[in-house]
Design a protein around this motif. Structure first.
Motif, mmCIF file in Angstrom:
data_model
loop_
_atom_site.group_PDB
_atom_site.id
_atom_site.type_symbol
_atom_site.label_atom_id
_atom_site.label_comp_id
_atom_site.label_asym_id
_atom_site.label_seq_id
_atom_site.Cartn_x
_atom_site.Cartn_y
_atom_site.Cartn_z
ATOM 1 N N GLU A 256 41.143 43.111 51.689
ATOM 2 C CA GLU A 256 40.534 42.756 50.407
ATOM 3 C C GLU A 256 39.502 41.648 50.633
ATOM 4 O O GLU A 256 39.764 40.679 51.338
ATOM 5 C CB GLU A 256 41.634 42.272 49.465
ATOM 6 C CG GLU A 256 41.208 41.952 48.079
ATOM 7 C CD GLU A 256 42.413 41.598 47.211
ATOM 8 O OE1 GLU A 256 42.410 42.022 46.070
ATOM 9 O OE2 GLU A 256 43.337 40.907 47.694
ATOM 10 N N PHE B 74 39.477 34.678 44.104
ATOM 11 C CA PHE B 74 39.297 35.880 43.299
ATOM 12 C C PHE B 74 38.877 37.031 44.197
ATOM 13 O O PHE B 74 38.279 36.811 45.258
ATOM 14 C CB PHE B 74 38.202 35.667 42.246
ATOM 15 C CG PHE B 74 38.530 34.597 41.250
ATOM 16 C CD1 PHE B 74 39.178 34.921 40.064
ATOM 17 C CD2 PHE B 74 38.203 33.276 41.485
ATOM 18 C CE1 PHE B 74 39.488 33.936 39.139
ATOM 19 C CE2 PHE B 74 38.504 32.288 40.566
ATOM 20 C CZ PHE B 74 39.150 32.611 39.388
ATOM 21 N N GLU B 75 39.164 38.256 43.728
ATOM 22 C CA GLU B 75 38.612 39.440 44.397
ATOM 23 C C GLU B 75 37.100 39.382 44.246
ATOM 24 O O GLU B 75 36.601 39.020 43.186
ATOM 25 C CB GLU B 75 39.076 40.719 43.695
ATOM 26 C CG GLU B 75 40.459 41.145 43.919
ATOM 27 C CD GLU B 75 40.736 42.444 43.164
ATOM 28 O OE1 GLU B 75 40.208 42.648 42.056
ATOM 29 O OE2 GLU B 75 41.494 43.259 43.712
ATOM 30 N N SER C 236 34.892 41.560 43.469
ATOM 31 C CA SER C 236 34.767 42.919 42.946
ATOM 32 C C SER C 236 34.311 42.858 41.503
ATOM 33 O O SER C 236 34.156 41.783 40.931
ATOM 34 C CB SER C 236 36.117 43.638 43.035
ATOM 35 O OG SER C 236 37.024 43.057 42.118
ATOM 36 N N GLU C 237 34.154 44.007 40.928
ATOM 37 C CA GLU C 237 33.722 44.088 39.533
ATOM 38 C C GLU C 237 34.722 43.436 38.595
ATOM 39 O O GLU C 237 34.355 42.799 37.617
ATOM 40 C CB GLU C 237 33.516 45.554 39.149
ATOM 41 C CG GLU C 237 32.773 45.733 37.853
ATOM 42 C CD GLU C 237 32.422 47.176 37.611
ATOM 43 O OE1 GLU C 237 32.799 47.686 36.545
ATOM 44 O OE2 GLU C 237 31.786 47.789 38.481
ATOM 45 N N THR C 238 36.005 43.554 38.885
ATOM 46 C CA THR C 238 37.027 42.976 38.017
ATOM 47 C C THR C 238 37.252 41.497 38.294
ATOM 48 O O THR C 238 37.633 40.751 37.394
ATOM 49 C CB THR C 238 38.363 43.721 38.152
ATOM 50 O OG1 THR C 238 38.838 43.588 39.491
ATOM 51 C CG2 THR C 238 38.228 45.163 37.759
ATOM 52 N N GLY C 239 37.063 41.063 39.515
ATOM 53 C CA GLY C 239 37.235 39.654 39.858
ATOM 54 C C GLY C 239 38.628 39.120 39.605
ATOM 55 O O GLY C 239 38.808 37.984 39.210
ATOM 56 N N ARG C 240 39.641 39.905 39.881
ATOM 57 C CA ARG C 240 41.037 39.507 39.671
ATOM 58 C C ARG C 240 41.356 38.235 40.438
ATOM 59 O O ARG C 240 40.997 38.070 41.595
ATOM 60 C CB ARG C 240 41.952 40.649 40.157
ATOM 61 C CG ARG C 240 43.446 40.330 40.107
ATOM 62 C CD ARG C 240 44.268 41.488 40.675
ATOM 63 N NE ARG C 240 44.004 41.736 42.075
ATOM 64 C CZ ARG C 240 44.669 41.172 43.093
ATOM 65 N NH1 ARG C 240 45.631 40.317 42.862
ATOM 66 N NH2 ARG C 240 44.368 41.484 44.349
ATOM 67 N N ARG C 241 42.028 37.282 39.749
ATOM 68 C CA ARG C 241 42.450 36.063 40.417
ATOM 69 C C ARG C 241 43.582 36.376 41.370
ATOM 70 O O ARG C 241 44.513 37.118 41.049
ATOM 71 C CB ARG C 241 42.897 35.010 39.410
ATOM 72 C CG ARG C 241 43.191 33.690 40.112
ATOM 73 C CD ARG C 241 43.351 32.556 39.153
ATOM 74 N NE ARG C 241 43.561 31.344 39.940
ATOM 75 C CZ ARG C 241 43.546 30.149 39.435
ATOM 76 N NH1 ARG C 241 43.322 29.991 38.157
ATOM 77 N NH2 ARG C 241 43.763 29.108 40.195
#
Length: 130
Positions: free
Chosen positions: A36, A120-121, A123-128
């Protein structure tokens, strides 16, 4: 955590996550999923700028950078700097005469407490990631 965060690339190695800029170890290798791509985020008020290249304490990370600009927002000083890999970082702090006196292009160090960093990822979602 919405707003003017500075996002910094990280890379994984045998010891854990390192800032791509400057190479400071910032996180445990177990953070996030293998493969990731992550970024490290810091709020502008958590970033502190000092002239020249200085070392961090064990509770901080130090990021080598070049001063881009210093401006004032009310009673605070906004410092924009560019890391050695071209990332833009923004600090918001009380005015510091030593930083105000610097010319654009001067070497600076941007420091942050390890506890003020978030991941954070990338990515488009940017998940913490915790």
């Amino acid at each position: 955590f919405v707003g003017a965060n500075s996002f910094l690339a990280v890379t994984r190695d045998a010891d854990g996550l390192r800032l791509t800029s400057g190479g400071a170890l910032v996180g445990d290798r177990a953070l996030g999923d293998e493969g990731e791509v992550l970024v490290c985020a810091a709020r502008p008020e958590a970033l502190h700028v000092s002239p020249g290249h200085t070392s961090a304490t064990k509770d901080e990370v130090a990021i080598p950078a070049e001063l881009d600009s210093v401006s004032f927002i009310g009673r605070e000083m906004e410092v924009i700097a560019r890391t050695d890999v071209g990332e833009i970082v923004k600090s918001l702090a009380r005015p510091d005469p030593a930083v105000i006196a610097l010319d654009p292009g001067s070497a600076v160090t941007v420091r942050a407490s390890r506890s003020d960093l978030a991941f954070f990822e990338d990515s488009e979602t940017g998940r913490r990631v915790t």
